[in-house]
Enzyme design. Structure first.
Site, mmCIF file in Angstrom:
data_model
loop_
_atom_site.group_PDB
_atom_site.id
_atom_site.type_symbol
_atom_site.label_atom_id
_atom_site.label_comp_id
_atom_site.label_asym_id
_atom_site.label_seq_id
_atom_site.Cartn_x
_atom_site.Cartn_y
_atom_site.Cartn_z
ATOM 1 N N CYS A 161 0.748 -1.052 -0.114
ATOM 2 C CA CYS A 161 0.210 -0.102 0.078
ATOM 3 C C CYS A 161 0.865 1.108 0.055
ATOM 4 O O CYS A 161 1.091 1.936 1.019
ATOM 5 C CB CYS A 161 -0.915 -0.030 1.121
ATOM 6 N N CYS A 340 -6.238 2.177 -4.371
ATOM 7 C CA CYS A 340 -5.815 2.809 -3.255
ATOM 8 C C CYS A 340 -6.877 3.980 -2.592
ATOM 9 O O CYS A 340 -6.472 5.016 -3.383
ATOM 10 C CB CYS A 340 -4.329 3.337 -3.302
HETATM 11 P P1 FAD Z 1 -0.361 -10.839 3.634
HETATM 12 O O1 FAD Z 1 -1.775 -10.638 3.739
HETATM 13 O O2 FAD Z 1 0.405 -10.084 4.554
HETATM 14 O O3 FAD Z 1 -0.190 -12.481 4.291
HETATM 15 C C1 FAD Z 1 0.620 -13.091 4.460
HETATM 16 C C2 FAD Z 1 0.608 -14.320 4.998
HETATM 17 O O4 FAD Z 1 1.840 -15.171 4.942
HETATM 18 C C3 FAD Z 1 0.800 -13.928 6.637
HETATM 19 O O5 FAD Z 1 -0.385 -14.490 7.250
HETATM 20 C C4 FAD Z 1 1.984 -14.772 7.260
HETATM 21 O O6 FAD Z 1 1.988 -15.424 8.641
HETATM 22 C C5 FAD Z 1 2.135 -15.776 6.018
HETATM 23 N N1 FAD Z 1 3.724 -16.488 6.048
HETATM 24 C C6 FAD Z 1 4.725 -15.719 6.020
HETATM 25 N N2 FAD Z 1 5.896 -16.518 5.947
HETATM 26 C C7 FAD Z 1 5.344 -17.687 5.857
HETATM 27 C C8 FAD Z 1 5.949 -19.259 5.757
HETATM 28 N N3 FAD Z 1 7.230 -19.153 5.365
HETATM 29 N N4 FAD Z 1 5.137 -20.126 5.690
HETATM 30 C C9 FAD Z 1 3.901 -20.079 5.877
HETATM 31 N N5 FAD Z 1 3.241 -18.719 5.849
HETATM 32 C C10 FAD Z 1 3.980 -17.740 6.074
HETATM 33 N N6 FAD Z 1 -4.444 -2.858 0.682
HETATM 34 C C11 FAD Z 1 -5.525 -2.378 0.042
HETATM 35 O O7 FAD Z 1 -5.987 -2.900 -0.952
HETATM 36 N N7 FAD Z 1 -6.088 -1.066 0.438
HETATM 37 C C12 FAD Z 1 -5.495 -0.352 1.339
HETATM 38 O O8 FAD Z 1 -6.071 0.642 1.640
HETATM 39 C C13 FAD Z 1 -4.552 -1.009 2.209
HETATM 40 N N8 FAD Z 1 -4.045 -0.377 2.985
HETATM 41 C C14 FAD Z 1 -2.952 -0.797 3.947
HETATM 42 C C15 FAD Z 1 -2.539 -0.046 4.979
HETATM 43 C C16 FAD Z 1 -1.192 -0.542 5.849
HETATM 44 C C17 FAD Z 1 -0.724 0.045 6.830
HETATM 45 C C18 FAD Z 1 -1.029 -1.785 5.428
HETATM 46 C C19 FAD Z 1 0.127 -2.519 6.418
HETATM 47 C C20 FAD Z 1 -1.374 -2.615 4.336
HETATM 48 C C21 FAD Z 1 -2.267 -2.106 3.545
HETATM 49 N N9 FAD Z 1 -2.872 -2.645 2.285
HETATM 50 C C22 FAD Z 1 -3.951 -2.009 1.751
HETATM 51 C C23 FAD Z 1 -2.023 -3.747 1.876
HETATM 52 C C24 FAD Z 1 -2.489 -5.348 2.195
HETATM 53 O O9 FAD Z 1 -2.862 -5.387 3.457
HETATM 54 C C25 FAD Z 1 -1.791 -6.357 1.492
HETATM 55 O O10 FAD Z 1 -1.306 -5.914 0.157
HETATM 56 C C26 FAD Z 1 -2.030 -7.602 1.359
HETATM 57 O O11 FAD Z 1 -2.703 -7.919 2.960
HETATM 58 C C27 FAD Z 1 -1.344 -8.709 0.919
HETATM 59 O O12 FAD Z 1 -1.670 -9.936 0.974
HETATM 60 P P2 FAD Z 1 -0.758 -11.077 1.187
HETATM 61 O O13 FAD Z 1 -1.517 -12.398 1.094
HETATM 62 O O14 FAD Z 1 0.017 -10.955 -0.010
HETATM 63 O O15 FAD Z 1 0.035 -10.969 2.413
#
Ligand code: FAD
Length: 411
Positions: A161, A340
């Site tokens: 983000c 966003c």
């Molecule tokens: P995540 O949701 O972070 O999940 C990754 C998972 O993998 C975690 O649960 C972790 O425990 C697990 N993991 C890590 N390593 C391992 C391993 N070795 N083995 C097994 N599991 C593992 N997005 C929007 O669309 N709009 C917004 O307004 C927005 N605002 C945001 C504001 C903030 C402050 C933040 C921090 C993020 C924001 N986001 C927003 C971004 C959004 O949260 C992320 O893009 C999204 O969560 C990504 O998803 P993901 O599945 O890739 O990772």
């Protein structure tokens, strides 16, 4: 040793939404999700938690409640990927083999990369919306702020983000205004980027906002060190290493450097040069291993890393794996859509939506580069239930359908 048809690594936004889709066609033992955490966060809400608009509790659910019932959750971490033998190793020593693997581990926050930051985060002046551990402090720091400098940073690394580091800056400015303290505080937004925002249409709007509201923006300015005792933040200029600046602060909001977890970065067969899982940006299939797919923050696609992007990616990835299972050519292509909601105050927001070419790809039939109450309402009251009830259940594939319906109606 276990085996399954589809293995999902990571139960965050990406892993959850994809596994919900597969749970409708696979049997419980055919779909395994490896996720070490008991808690799932809707991280997009952290911006509102930091501003005191929502509580941290609103942003979380138990992992057990968001993963599909018709799947097998293994509460552990992958410590080694072995794509050559279609298997992974878990920290408990177990091995899992798979037909297809989906990697969605997200990004790791590297607070330790900025000298003094970990210590500074224990003081009542420094905060970060990026971690559930610190996000509640932001509002405490904000409430205590009476005068001096409020400083907001954006690191020299890819971030999730990219709008969030400045959203909290606007919210702080508005908070001070509402509470009659604005004239006693100087506000700085120091960013490593050469632009205020990657898409020109919204950057133009944001430059007007910072100008009107007296926010000082310093581009290519990267936080390197903090002295928590003296309350000084030190910056380098990324274009000119001779230019070093420092700011005394009464509030410092830090966005830390980020990267995929080490278990991914260290596997050179899996990643690109920058350490992200190396997938085709349209099909989301790995460029060397055809049964490896990745989506979300840890993959190499050059979109803006958001949960909004994952809505579209999850459908593309799911359909393409199904094509391979059926022995057909992959049919779906991801266009880089990301969105966003740039919250600009306690009742206003700009709604940026764009694609790989950084061209606006807006859903609603009126200008989205203007501050509106309705976008704030969307962010605060519509997107959270959409996330919990549609996206995590695998039935939200991005706003394409809404865009088409609205266009049809207008015609
Ligand atoms: P995540 O949701 O972070 O999940 C990754 C998972 O993998 C975690 O649960 C972790 O425990 C697990 N993991 C890590 N390593 C391992 C391993 N070795 N083995 C097994 N599991 C593992 N997005 C929007 O669309 N709009 C917004 O307004 C927005 N605002 C945001 C504001 C903030 C402050 C933040 C921090 C993020 C924001 N986001 C927003 C971004 C959004 O949260 C992320 O893009 C999204 O969560 C990504 O998803 P993901 O599945 O890739 O990772």
């Amino acid at each position: 040793s276990l085996s399954c048809k589809v293995l999902i690594v990571g139960g965050g936004s990406g892993g959850c939404s994809v596994s919900a889709k597969f749970s409708k066609i696979l049997k419980k033992h055919e779909l395994i999700i490896v996720e070490p955490s008991d808690i799932h966060y809707y991280q997009a809400l952290f911006t509102l938690v930091g501003a005191g608009i929502r509580s941290l509790k609103d942003s979380l659910r138990s992992t057990a409640s968001v993963l599909p019932k018709n799947s097998t959750w293994i509460k552990d971490s992958v410590v080694e990927f072995k794509p050559e033998t279609n298997s992974v190793l878990l920290s408990n020593g177990d091995q899992i083999t798979y037909d297809y693997i989906v990697i969605s581990t997200g990004l790791i926050l590297h607070f330790e990369e900025i000298v003094g930051l970990n210590e500074a985060l224990t003081t009542p002046y420094v905060c970060s919306n990026y971690s559930p551990e610190y996000v509640e402090n932001t509002y405490k720091v904000l409430q205590k702020l009476e005068s001096g400098n409020a400083v907001f940073t954006y690191p020299d690394s890819p971030v999730k983000c990219p709008g969030a580091p400045q959203k909290i800056c606007y919210l702080t400015e508005d908070y001070l205004r509402i509470n009659g303290k604005r004239d006693k505080v100087n506000i700085y937004y120091n960013t490593s980027l050469p632009v205020i925002f990657g898409v020109k249409r919204y950057a133009d709007a944001l430059w007007k906002i910072v100008e009107n509201r007296g926010i000082h923006v310093n581009l290519r300015t990267n936080l390197v060190k903090i002295d928590p005792d003296k309350r000084i933040a030190y910056f380098e200029n990324l274009d000119n290493p001779d230019i070093k600046t420092q700011l005394e602060y009464n509030m410092l909001h830090v966005t830390p450097p980020m990267s995929p977890p080490n278990v991914i970065k260290k596997n050179k067969l899996l990643v690109n040069e920058a350490g992200f899982v190396d997938v085709d940006k349209n099909t989301l299939q790995h460029i060397r291993f055809p049964n490896v797919f990745s989506l979300g923050d840890c993959c190499s696609t050059p979109n803006s890393k958001t949960a909004a992007a994952i809505g579209c990616q999850s459908k593309v990835l799911y359909d393409n794996i199904n094509c391979l299972i059926d022995g057909k050519k992959m049919s779906r292509s991801y266009n880089g859509y990301a969105s966003c909601p740039l919250v600009t105050g306690y009742n206003s927001c700009i709604l940026a939506e764009f694609d790989y070419d950084l061209q606006p790809l807006e859903t609603l039939p009126f200008r989205q580069d203007q501050e509106r109450w309705i976008f704030y309402f969307l962010k605060k009251d519509i997107l959270p239930p959409l996330y919990w009830h549609l996206m995590l259940r695998g039935v939200w594939n991005g706003p394409g359908i809404v865009r088409k319906l609205l266009r049809l109606k207008l015609k």
